[in-house]
Write a protein that holds these residues in place. Structure first.
Motif, PDB file in Angstrom:
ATOM      1  N   GLN A  89       0.819  -1.214   0.000  1.00 18.29           N
ATOM      2  CA  GLN A  89       0.000   0.000   0.000  1.00 18.29           C
ATOM      3  C   GLN A  89       0.850   1.260   0.000  1.00 18.29           C
ATOM      4  O   GLN A  89       0.327   2.361   0.167  1.00 18.29           O
ATOM      5  CB  GLN A  89      -0.951  -0.026   1.201  1.00 18.29           C
ATOM      6  CG  GLN A  89      -1.988  -1.131   1.081  1.00 18.29           C
ATOM      7  CD  GLN A  89      -2.958  -1.162   2.241  1.00 18.29           C
ATOM      8  OE1 GLN A  89      -2.568  -0.960   3.394  1.00 18.29           O
ATOM      9  NE2 GLN A  89      -4.229  -1.416   1.956  1.00 18.29           N
ATOM     10  N   ARG A  90       2.132   1.112  -0.196  1.00 25.16           N
ATOM     11  CA  ARG A  90       3.004   2.262  -0.370  1.00 25.16           C
ATOM     12  C   ARG A  90       2.700   2.890  -1.730  1.00 25.16           C
ATOM     13  O   ARG A  90       2.261   2.195  -2.657  1.00 25.16           O
ATOM     14  CB  ARG A  90       4.459   1.785  -0.340  1.00 25.16           C
ATOM     15  CG  ARG A  90       5.395   2.669   0.465  1.00 25.16           C
ATOM     16  CD  ARG A  90       6.807   2.108   0.453  1.00 25.16           C
ATOM     17  NE  ARG A  90       7.702   2.929   1.242  1.00 25.16           N
ATOM     18  CZ  ARG A  90       9.024   2.845   1.200  1.00 25.16           C
ATOM     19  NH1 ARG A  90       9.597   1.981   0.390  1.00 25.16           N
ATOM     20  NH2 ARG A  90       9.770   3.614   1.951  1.00 25.16           N
ATOM     21  N   PRO A  91       2.956   4.194  -1.893  1.00 25.49           N
ATOM     22  CA  PRO A  91       2.824   4.768  -3.231  1.00 25.49           C
ATOM     23  C   PRO A  91       3.663   3.983  -4.246  1.00 25.49           C
ATOM     24  O   PRO A  91       4.741   3.487  -3.914  1.00 25.49           O
ATOM     25  CB  PRO A  91       3.351   6.190  -3.054  1.00 25.49           C
ATOM     26  CG  PRO A  91       3.099   6.503  -1.610  1.00 25.49           C
ATOM     27  CD  PRO A  91       3.298   5.213  -0.881  1.00 25.49           C
TER      28      PRO A  91
ATOM     29  N   ALA B 175      -7.227   1.201   2.339  1.00 27.78           N
ATOM     30  CA  ALA B 175      -7.297   0.811   0.931  1.00 27.78           C
ATOM     31  C   ALA B 175      -7.328  -0.707   0.818  1.00 27.78           C
ATOM     32  O   ALA B 175      -7.002  -1.433   1.763  1.00 27.78           O
ATOM     33  CB  ALA B 175      -6.103   1.384   0.177  1.00 27.78           C
ATOM     34  N   ALA B 176      -7.715  -1.192  -0.352  1.00 28.53           N
ATOM     35  CA  ALA B 176      -7.736  -2.628  -0.587  1.00 28.53           C
ATOM     36  C   ALA B 176      -6.313  -3.178  -0.566  1.00 28.53           C
ATOM     37  O   ALA B 176      -5.336  -2.444  -0.794  1.00 28.53           O
ATOM     38  CB  ALA B 176      -8.401  -2.923  -1.935  1.00 28.53           C
ATOM     39  N   ALA B 177      -6.191  -4.457  -0.312  1.00 31.12           N
ATOM     40  CA  ALA B 177      -4.869  -5.097  -0.250  1.00 31.12           C
ATOM     41  C   ALA B 177      -4.118  -4.876  -1.554  1.00 31.12           C
ATOM     42  O   ALA B 177      -4.664  -5.034  -2.646  1.00 31.12           O
ATOM     43  CB  ALA B 177      -5.034  -6.591   0.013  1.00 31.12           C
ATOM     44  N   GLY B 178      -2.867  -4.464  -1.426  1.00 28.05           N
ATOM     45  CA  GLY B 178      -2.030  -4.259  -2.589  1.00 28.05           C
ATOM     46  C   GLY B 178      -2.320  -2.995  -3.370  1.00 28.05           C
ATOM     47  O   GLY B 178      -1.766  -2.790  -4.449  1.00 28.05           O
ATOM     48  N   THR B 179      -3.174  -2.117  -2.819  1.00 30.68           N
ATOM     49  CA  THR B 179      -3.533  -0.860  -3.480  1.00 30.68           C
ATOM     50  C   THR B 179      -2.967   0.305  -2.680  1.00 30.68           C
ATOM     51  O   THR B 179      -3.199   0.394  -1.477  1.00 30.68           O
ATOM     52  CB  THR B 179      -5.056  -0.723  -3.579  1.00 30.68           C
ATOM     53  OG1 THR B 179      -5.591  -1.847  -4.270  1.00 30.68           O
ATOM     54  CG2 THR B 179      -5.440   0.558  -4.307  1.00 30.68           C
ATOM     55  N   PRO B 180      -2.213   1.200  -3.293  1.00 31.82           N
ATOM     56  CA  PRO B 180      -1.664   2.342  -2.547  1.00 31.82           C
ATOM     57  C   PRO B 180      -2.772   3.150  -1.885  1.00 31.82           C
ATOM     58  O   PRO B 180      -3.851   3.346  -2.450  1.00 31.82           O
ATOM     59  CB  PRO B 180      -0.953   3.148  -3.633  1.00 31.82           C
ATOM     60  CG  PRO B 180      -0.593   2.141  -4.685  1.00 31.82           C
ATOM     61  CD  PRO B 180      -1.731   1.161  -4.686  1.00 31.82           C
TER      62      PRO B 180
END
Length: 816
Positions: free
Chosen positions: A289-291, A682-687
């Motif tokens: 979820q990092r940019p 945010a959703a998993a794997g989404t920044p």
């Protein structure tokens, strides 16, 4: 004066005559044991006790000699010859023939042995807590799990006990025990030599010699072992092979029969290990979820960096920090046994040391992010155990003991950031992130001290209510006191005051944690012999794993003005354990089938937790709400003919967090700004926003396969080699593990898929005690990971430690 020496004086005065040798029950042994018996061993190969016509499996799990089949404990026994022929020369290899034993190691210090999924938190080692699986060598407790990475030297047998053992053993062990018994000094002159060569420049040499020094009064045994192997991972940057092996061990034992009723054994050992080890490197990449600009792909591209291969089984790495896993381990012990006629008093006095001098690359890639990460340590321990055990031939048998243990550890930690740290650990668009000098040479020096004192009174009674029914209650009173000091001094490359960016990566800390606790634990076992070959047992145990202190740094408090002192101690684990067992033999004891079903619940489970600072390498320990492991184990062995031996062991283990609502989040739910004040993550794997904590209640515990199997066979044919008789034999050993999680909080990125391994051997043995065989391990060259881990900073990089590729070689041994 030690209690061992006091026993010596008492025995000299008493001069009690030695009774007849004990018998341990019906003659039993494991399949394929004929070779062990021929070498004078009385332990088996890889399965439970089964008739082979060559003697019996005698164990000392309950601190007296008795048949393994009559011990109401889930126990496996592996003999010395079996260890050699299956290539099981350390605890890691032992897991391939013991399905319920798990062993994980990223380097000797960061190792963990678990039984049924329990024993030690998954992740980097924290010195402030204890292991739940005890390792005992000749009755001496080894407090450092690093000892399990050394080779077995001159071993008679290994007993693996499953479940709590605190009422029988000096140090409390809530998950199980690995009991290693060396060959004893002999008054009959003997010698053994074993030489092995294989691919990857593998060499292992083992030798021992034993005989009398003074008639029938004093005997000596000397043993040595050397193992070397080229690494299996090639570092293209440093132009060298890594993950090598380099072990040397020496052991001496002197047995003195001081009187007919008193004998003493003085033992000393020294072990040295200095491999080019241990590298973990690129395995895969997962979205966090990092940019996106701060995740691995973008960060590596901005530096113009590419790993040498994105296929980890090309076995290519490029870490730029020299690797070192140098350690020295050894000590002295004095074991005294004083026979009182109806009971034996045993005293075990021991002093041990462990020196650890590592070097790691904790960014796992060929960029200078973290250029130094090392925690050299020096440990010293003393222990004293005194027990009295009845001879096992009465209506009421007993074992009672006192135990004292003191341990000190001094650690000098060092972490240094390099010129690429700013770009990887800070926002690349910020002023600090654009300037390599921001974090370059940022250095943390950690001075860590630890003192651990433990004392206990323990005992177990066995009331033989009838010839078939026995009831065995046990009790343990334990006291633990731990104290430590943690001081982290942080400096930058300019000698100026630390900036906010620098403090966010490495912050100064100082705290002095303390912990002390009394606890009472106990167990109750009821055993019933339906026939001489069918035995039932049921056990309930209430035990505790000592609490501890955090010695790897603490998280910051809510205002980020200092450390959160409420996290400096860890509560004890509280264990409730239930087990039902059935041990059977049939077909004239040629078939053995042992079944155990268990259910274990732990409140205040000690788990590894992230501290919320994204760039910090190490987490800390905290108490999860509750975990549970349950399962069924089946050990079978069959000897259908005198030529053929078969075994198959299976374990089904369902291990999960029952309640852990405030767990660290997996990488796919990490890296973003915290979702404060009820904001939606945010959703998993989404920044975007990341949850502060994750509820992993109901999820699986790390490192535990639901299914684990081991199986094998050996067939031999008699041959005549000139004037010498012998046997040509062919052996196979296989193992299987279903997939398991390799992260404390289960992650889609860190599951390790199931895999099966196959090992073969073909050899010849002679009546003159030669044994020559060719072997191949991982014969089908199966690609698999032993561990997966994440790069710090929530970049999404997943690194791995692959298992050994196919190896092969020849072993030659001779007993004189």
């Amino acid at each position: 004066m030690s209690l061992t020496l006091a026993l010596l004086l008492a025995g000299q005065i008493a001069g009690t005559p030695t009774p007849q040798d004990q018998t341990a029950g019906p003659a039993t042994s494991t399949p394929q044991q004929a070779d062990d018996a021929a070498d004078g061993e009385d332990s088996g190969r890889t399965g439970p006790a089964a008739q082979s016509g060559s003697g019996e499996v005698v164990v000392t799990a309950r601190r007296r000699a008795e048949s393994a089949q009559r011990v109401p404990i889930a126990i496996s026994v592996i003999g010395g010859t079996a260890l050699a022929e299956t290539g099981t020369y350390n605890v890691n290899r032992l897991t391939q023939i013991q399905p319920t034993l798990q062993f994980y190691s990223t380097n000797p210090r960061n190792s963990a042995a678990n039984v049924r999924g329990l024993g030690a938190p998954f992740g980097l080692t924290n010195d402030g807590i204890e292991q739940g699986v005890g390792i005992y060598v000749d009755q001496v407790y080894y407090s450092r799990i690093a000892s399990a990475t050394f080779d077995f030297t001159d071993t008679d047998r290994i007993e693996v006990l499953r479940g709590p053992q605190g009422t029988l053993y000096g140090k409390n062990t809530t998950a199980g025990a690995i009991n290693i018994i060396s060959r004893a000094p002999s008054f009959t002159p003997e010698a053994r030599v074993e030489l092995t060569g294989g691919n990857y420049a593998f060499f292992r040499g083992k030798a021992s010699v034993s005989g009398p020094l003074v008639d029938d009064k004093v005997a000596i045994r000397l043993s040595a072992s050397v193992t070397t192997r080229r690494g299996t991972i090639y570092n293209v940057r440093q132009d060298e092979w890594q993950n090598s092996q380099d072990n040397q061990s020496f052991r001496s034992q002197i047995l003195w029969k001081a009187t007919p009723s008193l004998d003493l054994t003085l033992s000393g050992d020294y072990n040295h290990q200095n491999p080019n080890c241990c590298v973990q490197y690129y395995a895969r990449v997962g979205a966090t979820q990092r940019p996106v600009t701060r995740q691995y792909a973008a960060l590596a591209a901005a530096q113009g960096y590419r790993v040498p291969s994105t296929d980890p089984f090309d076995r290519l790495a490029d870490v730029d920090t020299d690797l070192r896993a140098k350690q020295e381990l050894g000590g002295l012990s004095l074991l005294a046994n004083w026979d009182l006629g109806g009971a034996t008093v045993t005293s075990v006095s021991a002093w041990r040391f462990w020196n650890w001098n590592p070097s790691n690359d904790r960014d796992f890639i060929g960029l200078p992010i973290t250029t130094v990460s090392a925690n050299p340590s020096q440990q010293r321990q003393v222990s004293q155990e005194v027990r009295i055990a009845s001879d096992g031939d009465r209506t009421l048998d007993y074992v009672a003991g006192l135990f004292y243990f003191r341990q000190t550890i001094d650690t000098q930690g060092l972490q240094v950031q390099g010129p690429a740290a700013s770009a990887f650990l800070l926002n690349p668009t910020s002023t600090g992130g654009r300037n390599p000098a921001t974090l370059n040479n940022l250095t943390s020096r950690n001075t860590i001290g630890f003192t651990n004192t433990s004392a206990a009174v323990f005992g177990k009674l066995t009331w033989h209510a009838t010839d078939r029914l026995s009831v065995s209650p046990g009790l343990r009173v334990n006291y633990d006191r731990k104290s430590g000091h943690y001081l982290s001094t942080v400096t930058n490359g300019t000698g100026t005051a630390l900036t906010a960016d620098q403090l966010g990566v490495l912050a100064p800390q100082s705290y002095d944690p303390r912990f002390s606790n009394w606890n009472l634990s106990g167990d109750l076992t009821v055993a019933y012999d339906v026939t001489p070959d069918v035995h039932y047992y049921a056990t309930y145990a209430r035990s505790y794993k000592s609490g501890g202190i955090n010695l790897s740094g603490l998280p910051l408090n809510a205002t980020n003005t200092g450390v959160d002192l409420s996290t400096q101690t860890v509560d004890p684990e509280k264990v409730n354990h239930f087990e039902l067992g059935l041990k059977t033999q049939a077909l004239g004891r040629r078939l053995t089938a042992n079944l155990a079903a268990f259910w274990t619940e732990i409140d205040d489970y000690q788990a590894t937790v992230n501290n919320g600072q994204l760039t910090v390498i190490r987490g800390y320990l905290a108490n999860a709400g509750k975990v549970r492991t349950r399962g069924v184990e089946l050990d079978t062995a069959l000897r259908p003919t005198d030529r053929l031996n078969l075994y198959a062991n299976a374990a089904y283990t369902d291990a999960k967090y029952v309640r852990f609502p405030n767990a660290p989040c997996p990488p796919e739910l990490s890296g973003g700004n915290p979702a404060l004040n009820g904001a939606t993550p945010a959703a998993a794997g989404t920044p975007g926003l990341s949850p502060l904590v994750c509820d992993i209640s109901g999820r699986v515990l790390p490192g535990v396969s639901k299914w684990a199997l081991s199986y094998g066979a050996e067939y031999d044919v008699p041959v005549q080699l000139g004037d010498t008789a012998g046997q040509v034999y062919f052996g196979y050993d296989g193992s299987y593990r279903s997939r398991f999680s390799s992260n404390p909080s289960p992650s889609a990125y860190t599951y390790i898929g199931g895999y099966a391994l196959s090992n073969f051997r073909l050899g010849v043995k002679t009546d003159t005690r030669w044994n020559i065989f060719a072997w191949v391990r991982n014969a089908f060259d199966r690609d698999y990971f032993e561990l997966l881990a994440t790069q710090s900073g929530s970049t999404g990089l997943i690194v791995g430690q692959p298992g050994d590729p196919r190896t092969y070689g020849v072993t030659v041994s001779k007993a004189f």
